[in-house]
Design a protein around this motif. Structure first.
Motif, short mmCIF file in Angstrom:
data_model
loop_
_atom_site.label_atom_id
_atom_site.label_comp_id
_atom_site.label_asym_id
_atom_site.label_seq_id
_atom_site.Cartn_x
_atom_site.Cartn_y
_atom_site.Cartn_z
N VAL A 26 2.55 -12.06 -5.62
CA VAL A 26 3.98 -11.81 -5.63
C VAL A 26 4.62 -12.93 -4.82
CG1 VAL A 26 5.82 -10.26 -4.90
CG2 VAL A 26 3.75 -9.33 -5.89
N GLU A 27 5.61 -13.57 -5.41
CA GLU A 27 6.29 -14.68 -4.76
C GLU A 27 7.72 -14.25 -4.46
OE1 GLU A 27 5.64 -19.09 -5.87
OE2 GLU A 27 7.35 -18.40 -7.05
N ALA A 28 8.18 -14.51 -3.23
CA ALA A 28 9.52 -14.13 -2.81
C ALA A 28 10.32 -15.38 -2.50
CB ALA A 28 9.45 -13.24 -1.58
N HIS A 29 11.55 -15.43 -3.00
CA HIS A 29 12.47 -16.52 -2.72
C HIS A 29 13.72 -15.93 -2.09
CE1 HIS A 29 10.37 -19.59 -5.08
NE2 HIS A 29 10.07 -18.59 -5.90
N GLY A 30 14.12 -16.49 -0.95
CA GLY A 30 15.34 -16.03 -0.32
C GLY A 30 15.57 -16.71 1.01
N PHE A 31 16.85 -16.90 1.33
CA PHE A 31 17.26 -17.48 2.61
C PHE A 31 16.61 -18.83 2.87
CE2 PHE A 31 17.50 -12.83 2.95
CZ PHE A 31 18.88 -12.70 3.11
N GLY A 32 16.40 -19.60 1.81
CA GLY A 32 15.89 -20.96 1.94
C GLY A 32 14.39 -21.08 2.11
N ILE A 33 13.65 -20.00 1.95
CA ILE A 33 12.19 -20.06 2.07
C ILE A 33 11.54 -19.42 0.85
CG2 ILE A 33 12.19 -20.09 4.59
CD1 ILE A 33 11.37 -17.15 4.54
N CYS A 34 10.26 -19.70 0.70
CA CYS A 34 9.46 -19.12 -0.36
C CYS A 34 8.20 -18.55 0.28
CB CYS A 34 9.09 -20.19 -1.39
SG CYS A 34 7.97 -19.60 -2.66
N LEU A 35 7.94 -17.27 0.05
CA LEU A 35 6.75 -16.60 0.58
C LEU A 35 5.89 -16.15 -0.58
CD1 LEU A 35 8.59 -14.23 3.08
CD2 LEU A 35 7.49 -16.38 3.63
N ARG A 36 4.59 -16.07 -0.35
CA ARG A 36 3.67 -15.65 -1.42
C ARG A 36 2.55 -14.83 -0.80
NH1 ARG A 36 2.09 -20.62 -3.37
NH2 ARG A 36 4.14 -20.81 -4.25
N THR A 37 2.16 -13.76 -1.49
CA THR A 37 1.04 -12.94 -1.03
C THR A 37 0.30 -12.38 -2.24
OG1 THR A 37 0.39 -11.13 0.44
CG2 THR A 37 2.33 -10.76 -0.89
N ALA A 38 -0.99 -12.12 -2.02
CA ALA A 38 -1.82 -11.55 -3.09
C ALA A 38 -1.44 -10.09 -3.32
CB ALA A 38 -3.29 -11.65 -2.72
N LEU A 39 -1.55 -9.66 -4.55
CA LEU A 39 -1.31 -8.28 -4.93
C LEU A 39 -2.60 -7.51 -4.69
CD1 LEU A 39 0.98 -6.57 -6.22
CD2 LEU A 39 -0.09 -7.01 -8.41
N ASN A 40 -2.57 -6.54 -3.77
CA ASN A 40 -3.77 -5.77 -3.45
C ASN A 40 -4.14 -4.82 -4.58
OD1 ASN A 40 -3.93 -6.99 -0.92
ND2 ASN A 40 -2.67 -5.42 0.05
N PRO A 41 -5.41 -4.45 -4.72
CA PRO A 41 -5.81 -3.52 -5.78
C PRO A 41 -5.07 -2.19 -5.65
CG PRO A 41 -7.74 -4.51 -4.76
CD PRO A 41 -6.56 -4.92 -3.94
N ALA A 48 4.13 -4.63 -2.84
CA ALA A 48 3.68 -5.91 -2.30
C ALA A 48 4.86 -6.74 -1.82
CB ALA A 48 2.90 -6.68 -3.37
N ALA A 49 5.96 -6.73 -2.57
CA ALA A 49 7.16 -7.47 -2.17
C ALA A 49 7.73 -6.90 -0.88
CB ALA A 49 8.20 -7.40 -3.28
N ASP A 50 7.77 -5.59 -0.76
CA ASP A 50 8.26 -4.94 0.45
C ASP A 50 7.38 -5.29 1.65
OD1 ASP A 50 10.12 -3.28 1.76
OD2 ASP A 50 8.76 -1.56 1.61
#
Length: 104
Positions: A26-41, A48-50
């Motif tokens: 899941v990739e998050a874009h906001g406030f000038g940054i980009c975050l990414r994390t794996a989706l857990n089983p 995951a976004a939360d």
């Protein structure tokens, strides 16, 4: 669910599900940054976004409080790899600021 998607209580953020490095993330874009994390089983993309935005918010608040109180930044706990070793391993989360990737 559409891709990209939004979550009502996370205003200012846009999320999308991507397949990268052999994992669904899941990739998050906001406030000038980009975050990414794996989706857990068994985890939904919304959960995951939360989780991703909550972890970033906690990290930023801790850094701000340390700065306000004039305290040194928290040192890595024993058992965690040295920062140089940590950068060599593939991170589960990624922060992109102005085109430069930083492992979180």
């Amino acid at each position: 669910m559409s891709n990209p998607f939004r979550i009502r209580w996370l205003r200012g953020w846009t999320f999308q599900v991507v397949f990268m490095e052999g994992k669904v993330q899941v990739e998050a874009h906001g406030f000038g940054i980009c975050l990414r994390t794996a989706l857990n089983p068994g985890e939904s993309p919304n959960a995951a976004a939360d989780r991703l935005v909550l972890a970033e918010d906690r990290r930023r608040r801790a850094l701000y409080q340390a700065w306000v109180k004039g305290q040194p930044l928290p040192s890595p706990q024993e058992g965690q790899p040295h920062p140089e070793e940590r950068l060599q391993a593939a991170p589960d989360s990624l922060v992109v600021v102005d085109g430069a990737a930083v492992a979180a």
